[in-house]
Write an enzyme that holds these catalytic residues in place. Structure first.
Site, PDB file in Angstrom:
ATOM      1  N   SER A  72       1.163  -3.044   4.346  1.00 11.75           N
ATOM      2  CA  SER A  72       2.606  -3.028   4.571  1.00 11.75           C
ATOM      3  C   SER A  72       3.139  -1.729   5.149  1.00 11.75           C
ATOM      4  CB  SER A  72       3.325  -3.296   3.253  1.00 11.75           C
ATOM      5  OG  SER A  72       3.195  -4.654   2.956  1.00 11.75           O
ATOM      6  N   ASP A 123       4.222  -9.545   1.738  1.00 11.34           N
ATOM      7  CA  ASP A 123       5.396  -8.705   1.970  1.00 11.34           C
ATOM      8  C   ASP A 123       6.023  -8.849   3.362  1.00 11.34           C
ATOM      9  OD1 ASP A 123       4.006  -7.770  -0.192  1.00 11.34           O
ATOM     10  OD2 ASP A 123       3.746  -5.732   0.541  1.00 11.34           O
ATOM     11  N   GLU A 168       4.795   0.323  -5.619  1.00 12.39           N
ATOM     12  CA  GLU A 168       4.546  -0.259  -4.302  1.00 12.39           C
ATOM     13  C   GLU A 168       5.866  -0.342  -3.529  1.00 12.39           C
ATOM     14  OE1 GLU A 168       0.702  -3.046  -4.490  1.00 12.39           O
ATOM     15  OE2 GLU A 168       2.449  -4.020  -5.351  1.00 12.39           O
ATOM     16  N   ARG A 178       0.166   3.852  -0.322  1.00 14.70           N
ATOM     17  CA  ARG A 178       0.388   2.883   0.772  1.00 14.70           C
ATOM     18  C   ARG A 178       1.874   2.595   0.994  1.00 14.70           C
ATOM     19  NH1 ARG A 178      -2.628   0.096  -3.182  1.00 14.70           N
ATOM     20  NH2 ARG A 178      -1.361  -1.258  -4.516  1.00 14.70           N
ATOM     21  N   ASP A 179       2.133   1.742   1.979  1.00 17.83           N
ATOM     22  CA  ASP A 179       3.450   1.168   2.277  1.00 17.83           C
ATOM     23  C   ASP A 179       4.435   2.211   2.812  1.00 17.83           C
ATOM     24  OD1 ASP A 179       2.155  -0.959   1.131  1.00 17.83           O
ATOM     25  OD2 ASP A 179       3.196  -0.824  -0.787  1.00 17.83           O
ATOM     26  N   LEU A 235      -1.898 -17.212   3.717  1.00 18.20           N
ATOM     27  CA  LEU A 235      -0.977 -16.561   2.780  1.00 18.20           C
ATOM     28  C   LEU A 235      -0.039 -15.586   3.475  1.00 18.20           C
ATOM     29  CD1 LEU A 235      -1.573 -15.262  -0.716  1.00 18.20           C
ATOM     30  CD2 LEU A 235      -1.125 -13.511   0.988  1.00 18.20           C
ATOM     31  N   LEU A 236       1.219 -15.681   3.089  1.00 17.64           N
ATOM     32  CA  LEU A 236       2.214 -14.671   3.494  1.00 17.64           C
ATOM     33  C   LEU A 236       2.536 -13.855   2.256  1.00 17.64           C
ATOM     34  CD1 LEU A 236       5.664 -15.405   5.205  1.00 17.64           C
ATOM     35  CD2 LEU A 236       5.570 -14.527   2.880  1.00 17.64           C
TER      36      LEU A 236
END
Ligand code: FRU
Length: 493
Positions: A106, A46, A223, A164-165, A43-44
């Site tokens: 991410s 972000d 996000e 996150r991110d 799976l891909l």
């Protein structure tokens, strides 16, 4: 559908041979893309760390090697000279420390004179599965070897574990570095946290929660936030979760933006109006990331995941899913972001198709349509009797364009709605459509609106049907991504 145990999802990839046969199997798929970045296996999701550094574009993606499932995430590295042809480099960030033991989530990149720094979320989980995120740093030596530096900071106890991110920003006016994190308040409201430092690698402290007047109660988690300056405007991009928006079917995950002004002293982003603009009106687009344009500060290049959280796709059963959108040039026009395919993409044009002599639609092609006014209906991948397919319909009375994929034989994510509508108050004059083997990206009126969607044509779904007054040009497109099985990176690129 296959069910995955936690052990299977969080299995560590020890060597490339563990996924070699999976790679060989998935590259046989009829749905592998020819000019979009896609996962080598699994799976891909972000796009991460999109940046121009030392003469090359670097673009990473969230990757789970084992199948179409969200599990242990790695950063997978690709590079390009022109943003059109992409080369697989291999795994860049592995979740192999206590700080990122359950995933390298991410983040973003900062090019400096000598270094390329990558900022990401270490998704740490305790034995009892309690999550404690860390903001982590990698120094990418010579563009290829990932050296982990100590984490910059841990979890902020005044917010839930959804933090996150990191998006790294260097403010050239005051010389400071900022990190924006997507987060959730203890009252379960989406927000952004801001950290500040005088150095990109140390001395980070919490500066405060970003104030966004009018958006204090807008989804329960934000996000992938970022603040970009484009054509002199500040743009706050983010993905508010668990929110329904008019015209977006049952979907609760959106990627959008506010135009406004960012005050770094008061940590306030003041939107010009209360309008949250959807970034992409299609079915599959999320977690967009921008790269600064090294030659023109007024522009940036945007790329997104052509997929959605909590969604499934027909290739899941083949143990792979996800691809990125085409990189798009961003500008601001009429108080809105304009997205256009890059000029460099024209180099992929191959044979021109004479539509007087055939109604067969190539699986990899580009279409340009200039409308002479009035209603228009286009059916992509229709059956030979002109029915079915993906319908793009412009209603000149209602002044709106509708994209409907319910006519395709392989239907998926139907609960999120199979129709997307966008008003076009000034009418329709131009469409540019880029079709790859399992995706369609529609650029309306020179980038005024974009619809990005996955579609999965089956045998017999191969015709183009047009009704309306328009001139149409159609070209086959050449291949721009190779199926190369690169796993172990660490070599200079
Ligand atoms: C968005 C997201 C991010 C997270 C990453 C994990 O799709 O949930 O918030 O960092 O995916 O893969």
């Amino acid at each position: 559908m296959k069910t995955w145990t936690k052990e299977e999802r969080y299995r560590v990839l020890k060597n490339a041979d563990e996924i070699r046969s999976l790679h060989e199997q998935i590259i046989q798929s009829d749905y592998r893309q020819h000019f979009h970045i896609q996962s080598i296996t699994g799976l891909l999701n972000d796009p991460n760390g999109f940046v121009y550094h030392d003469g090359l574009w670097h673009l990473f993606y969230q990757w789970c090697p084992w199948g179409a499932v969200h599990g242990l995430k790695y950063w997978y590295h690709t590079v390009s000279e022109d943003l059109v042809k992409w080369k697989n480099v291999g795994v860049c960030i592995r979740p192999d420390t206590e700080y990122d033991n359950k995933g390298a989530y991410s983040g973003s990149a900062l090019p400096t004179d000598g270094n390329l720094y990558l900022y990401y979320t270490g998704n740490h989980r305790d034995e009892d599965w309690t999550r404690r995120p860390y903001t982590c740093l990698v120094d990418l030596k010579d563009g290829g070897t990932a050296v982990k530096l100590p984490p910059l900071f841990g979890m902020n106890e005044d917010y839930t574990e959804h933090q996150r991110d990191p998006k790294i920003i260097h403010n050239e006016l005051n010389g400071k570095y900022y990190i924006i994190l997507g987060a959730q308040t203890k009252e379960k409201k989406g927000c952004c946290l801001i950290y500040v430092s005088d150095s990109p690698t140390e001395g980070w402290r919490f500066a405060g929660q970003l104030k966004v007047p009018g958006f204090e109660d807008f989804g329960d988690m934000w996000e992938c936030p970022s603040i970009e300056t484009i054509s002199g405007y500040d743009v706050l991009l983010f993905c508010p979760q668990h929110l329904t928006l008019p015209g977006r079917g049952g979907s609760v995950h959106h990627n959008g933006y506010l135009l406004g002004h960012m005050n770094w002293d008061t940590l306030t982003f003041t939107p010009y109006n209360t309008r949250f603009h959807v970034l992409d009106f299609g079915f599959d687009s999320y977690a967009a990331e921008c790269a600064a344009n090294p030659n023109d500060k007024n522009k940036a290049t945007l790329v997104a995941w052509m997929g959605l959280p909590d969604a499934s796709y027909p290739t899941d059963e083949e143990d792979w899913s996800g691809c990125l959108t085409l990189p798009r040039e961003l500008r601001v026009r009429d108080h809105r972001l304009i997205q256009q395919p890059l000029d460099e993409l024209r180099a992929l044009r191959g044979k021109k198709i004479d539509l007087e002599s055939t109604d067969l639609l190539p699986r990899v092609c580009e279409m340009e349509l200039i409308s002479r006014g009035g209603d228009l209906i286009l059916r992509l991948f229709a059956s030979s009797d002109g029915t079915g397919g993906m319908t793009i319909a412009y209603d000149d009375g209602a002044k709106e364009i509708t994209v409907d994929r319910s006519g395709m034989k392989r239907r998926f994510n139907t609960e999120q709605g199979e129709q997307r509508i966008r008003p076009l108050p000034k009418g329709l004059f131009h469409l540019r459509i880029l079709i790859d083997r399992s995706s369609v990206e529609i650029f309306v009126n020179d980038g005024d609106a974009v619809f990005s969607s996955r579609i999965f044509p089956t045998e017999g779904e191969d015709r183009l049907f047009v009704e309306g007054d328009a001139s149409i040009h159609l070209w086959e497109l050449k291949r721009a991504v190779e199926e190369s099985f690169a796993v172990d990176s660490g070599q200079p690129v």
